[in-house]
Design an enzyme around this catalytic site. Structure first.
Site, mmCIF file in Angstrom:
data_model
loop_
_atom_site.group_PDB
_atom_site.id
_atom_site.type_symbol
_atom_site.label_atom_id
_atom_site.label_comp_id
_atom_site.label_asym_id
_atom_site.label_seq_id
_atom_site.Cartn_x
_atom_site.Cartn_y
_atom_site.Cartn_z
ATOM 1 N N GLY A 1 0.414 -10.166 12.641
ATOM 2 C CA GLY A 1 -0.038 -11.484 13.111
ATOM 3 C C GLY A 1 -1.542 -11.651 13.260
ATOM 4 C CE LYS A 2 -5.570 -7.291 10.765
ATOM 5 N NZ LYS A 2 -4.321 -6.558 10.530
ATOM 6 C CE1 TYR B 1 1.770 -7.161 -4.021
ATOM 7 C CE2 TYR B 1 0.817 -6.169 -2.063
ATOM 8 C CZ TYR B 1 1.537 -7.183 -2.661
ATOM 9 O OH TYR B 1 2.012 -8.224 -1.915
ATOM 10 C CG HIS C 1 -6.931 -3.037 10.139
ATOM 11 N ND1 HIS C 1 -5.630 -2.621 10.265
ATOM 12 C CD2 HIS C 1 -6.909 -4.007 9.217
ATOM 13 C CE1 HIS C 1 -4.858 -3.316 9.446
ATOM 14 N NE2 HIS C 1 -5.617 -4.169 8.799
ATOM 15 C CD GLU D 1 2.774 -22.335 23.908
ATOM 16 O OE1 GLU D 1 1.922 -22.354 24.814
ATOM 17 O OE2 GLU D 1 3.312 -23.368 23.445
ATOM 18 C CG ASN D 2 -0.173 -15.298 21.149
ATOM 19 O OD1 ASN D 2 0.713 -15.072 21.985
ATOM 20 N ND2 ASN D 2 -0.035 -14.974 19.872
ATOM 21 C CG ASN E 1 0.487 -16.102 12.138
ATOM 22 O OD1 ASN E 1 0.182 -16.696 11.112
ATOM 23 N ND2 ASN E 1 1.678 -15.572 12.338
ATOM 24 N NE ARG F 1 -2.382 -1.407 3.478
ATOM 25 C CZ ARG F 1 -1.767 -0.797 4.470
ATOM 26 N NH1 ARG F 1 -1.680 0.530 4.496
ATOM 27 N NH2 ARG F 1 -1.209 -1.465 5.443
ATOM 28 N N GLY G 1 -4.311 -3.814 -1.268
ATOM 29 C CA GLY G 1 -5.239 -2.792 -0.813
ATOM 30 C C GLY G 1 -5.367 -1.597 -1.750
ATOM 31 N NE ARG H 1 0.173 -8.735 2.217
ATOM 32 C CZ ARG H 1 -0.438 -8.272 3.314
ATOM 33 N NH1 ARG H 1 -1.491 -8.875 3.809
ATOM 34 N NH2 ARG H 1 0.022 -7.213 3.926
ATOM 35 C CE LYS I 1 -6.857 -4.024 5.009
ATOM 36 N NZ LYS I 1 -5.510 -4.165 5.468
#
Ligand code: SAT
Ligand code: MN
Length: 597
Positions: free
Chosen positions: A265-266, A211, A240, A507-508, A268, A83, A213, A381, A220
């Site tokens: 990491g969203k 590309y 978001h 582990e989160n 993940n 972006r 967004g 991506r 977006k």
């Protein structure tokens, strides 16, 4: 073909009864003069035709059919890999409505600038008309749009990322209202590249980039910048945020929405697989969405959320069986990869991928040479349907949305910020979100690793003045005490050795468990000026082997450091002047007082 002939051909092929849509498509064709106009119905046959076209002209390459069936590689222009925030504008009549958080241009100037670029730009190309629906096709929370583009790659991605085609067109015709998105890759010249939003007209014009967004306008541009503006006037929130469900051993599922900046990491977290001990006890994580969340209060006051997207446009590097086994399974077929590297036997490759294979060709198609940098672009991506994700839940298709029990904010904070803390109430939570900070990532062009304020992870995406946005968030508490609890997490705390202290990933789950227990009133915490912190005993740390130092780093409250941080937050809030809701200032002042006590 002359303009007259183009228009006749198009009228004959226009499948819509909606005059406003037909007229707009007509005007765009007159301006951009494509050789042909194709309305996309979203069918398999249409997709196959487009893929074949792209394979023929080199826009796509097939990948190893055995390891990655029906999957393709696309290489974008090397100057067009992320972006571009400095070229992204919000065009409102009043400059102040866009706020200091956006680049602004007047709608008249914005249209003039863009229409000059669009003039004749589709000559020699096909213009595709993509009706799409953001959210389940029959949900009252969903909203529709039409993207016009000259990029078949955009069509193929929109087909995965949205509910696109015939059904969406039917809904648009029923509603008569839709977001208009006009896109052309232009010449892919960074000097002729702009992403402009006209929230007052529900329209978008994007030129010069193919590309992510910048080009998949449902994502977006529509689902955050235009939708956030729309949400403000209609009483809901466009955020978001990922959405996940935590199912406990009793079979109850609590839904959590979590905001993190791009490439933090969203995906993940949304696809987390709990550690073995949790799985054995019966815990499960369900994925609803990994990037965007639209939510509004239901009759009971709870916030109900949908994921407006139908697919994932995830960051490839770092995705492997250690970090995200569900993503690995999700993208094992029917995926489009953008800017990844290749192995000798034509498999996609990126840093952090499973297995021992080595890259032979880099993301630019050159023979791999480590002195040129990473083999896959750091913002490379995958685009893949959410339905392929093993943890995707049917509830993601529920037109009523899922009730949200907790909202999490988080960023990359190497120092100061503990693993997790809880806001005292909604208004304090809004301050926690508004003062979020994070180190920048490769998801946008510019320096990486620079700390900046990124309120609610919406800095690049809020379609109006942040001062009004914070006020809008606070307004939800006016007559509602059934809102979700709000938390802040930091998976990215570093120790003295510069290494991450918290293991993260699966582990989160331990942090999610504490959050759910707090929501149910079943876990303890210590009150501090910045919010309620668990002590190390309040979290299940069994089997983690954290050093004493690590535990202290993760759970300690550093009063002096926070006093400094709150000075910085105060200066940040000052940027919004008198327009800022006094309620937010009050929350800030209250904490400053306590920190100085
Ligand atoms: O390029 S996108 O905006 O779609 C992805 C991201 O940065 O979150
Ligand atoms: Mn994102």
């Amino acid at each position: 073909m002359n303009a007259q002939a183009t228009n006749e051909a198009m009228d004959a092929s226009s499948p819509t009864t909606l005059a406003s849509l037909r007229d707009w498509v007509d005007q765009v064709a007159k301006l951009t003069t494509p050789d042909a106009v194709e309305w996309c119905d979203g069918s398999d046959a249409e997709n196959k035709k487009l893929i074949d076209r792209m394979l023929a002209d080199g826009t796509l390459q097939t990948l190893n059919e055995e390891t990655n069936p029906n999957s393709f590689l696309h290489r974008s222009d090397p100057s067009d890999v992320a972006r571009v925030e400095h070229l992204t504008f919000v065009c409102t009549t009043e400059e102040d409505d866009a706020g200091p958080n956006n680049h602004w241009m007047s709608p008249v100037d914005g249209h003039r600038k863009m229409d000059e670029l669009f003039k004749g730009c589709m000559k020699g190309r096909t213009m595709y008309v993509i009706p799409y629906c953001m959210g389940p096709i029959d949900s009252p929370l969903s909203r529709c749009g039409v993207e016009i583009t000259d990029s078949p790659y955009v069509v193929a991605n929109m087909r995965i990322m949205t509910r696109m085609g015939e059904q969406a067109l039917k809904r648009i015709e029923r509603e008569g209202k839709f977001v208009k998105g006009l896109h052309s890759i232009g010449e892919l010249d960074p000097n002729r590249r702009f992403i402009m939003h006209f929230p007052e007209e529900l329209s978008i014009k994007s030129y010069g980039s193919g590309y992510g967004g910048n080009a998949l306008l449902g994502k977006k541009c529509h689902a955050l910048r235009i939708a956030s503006h729309q949400a403000k006037s209609e009483g809901w929130l466009a955020e978001h945020m990922l959405i996940l469900g935590v199912e406990n051993p009793e079979g109850e599922t609590h839904y959590i929405a979590a905001a993190f900046p791009s490439a933090c990491g969203k995906t993940n977290l949304a696809m987390l697989i709990p550690p073995e001990s949790y799985r054995e006890a019966g815990w499960k994580i369900w994925t609803v969405g990994d990037d965007i969340c639209w939510m509004r209060p239901g009759a009971d006051g709870r916030l109900y959320a949908i994921n407006p997207e139908a697919g994932f446009f995830g960051v490839a590097p770092g995705t492997g069986s250690d970090s995200n086994p569900n993503a690995v399974k999700t993208l094992s077929r029917d995926a489009i990869f953008t800017n990844v590297a290749l192995t000798a036997d034509n498999q996609p490759w990126w840093e952090g991928i499973d297995g021992d294979a080595l890259p032979t060709v880099d993301w630019q198609g050159r023979l791999y040479d480590p002195t040129n940098g990473p083999a896959a672009h750091p913002n490379s991506r995958f685009t893949v349907s959410a339905k392929q994700c093993p943890s995707y839940t049917d509830e993601a298709e529920n037109p009523a949305g899922v009730p949200i029990s907790a909202i999490i904010f988080g960023g990359r904070r190497p120092s100061l910020v503990p693993l997790v803390f809880e806001a005292r109430d909604w208004n304090h939570g809004v301050l926690v979100g508004a003062s979020m900070g994070s180190e920048t990532t490769a998801a946008a062009t510019g320096a990486v690793g620079v700390m900046r304020r990124d309120p609610m992870a919406m800095k690049p995406f809020c379609g109006y003045n942040f001062a009004d946005y914070f006020g809008h968030w606070m307004s939800f508490a006016d007559d509602n005490d059934n809102l979700p609890k709000i938390y802040h997490v930091n998976w990215f705390r570093k120790g003295k050795d510069g290494k991450y202290v918290w293991p993260g990933f699966g582990e989160n789950m331990r942090v999610l468990e504490w959050i759910i227990d707090r929501v149910k009133g079943e876990a303890s915490a210590v009150e501090t000026p910045i919010g309620n912190l668990p002590s190390a005993e309040d979290l299940n740390l069994d089997g983690l082997a954290l050093s004493e130092d690590a535990v202290q780093t993760l759970f300690d409250f550093d009063r002096t450091g926070w006093a400094e941080e709150f000075k910085n937050i105060g200066s940040f809030l000052d940027e919004f002047g008198d327009r800022l809701t006094p309620k937010l200032r009050k929350e800030h002042a209250k904490i400053v007082d306590q920190l100085n006590d």
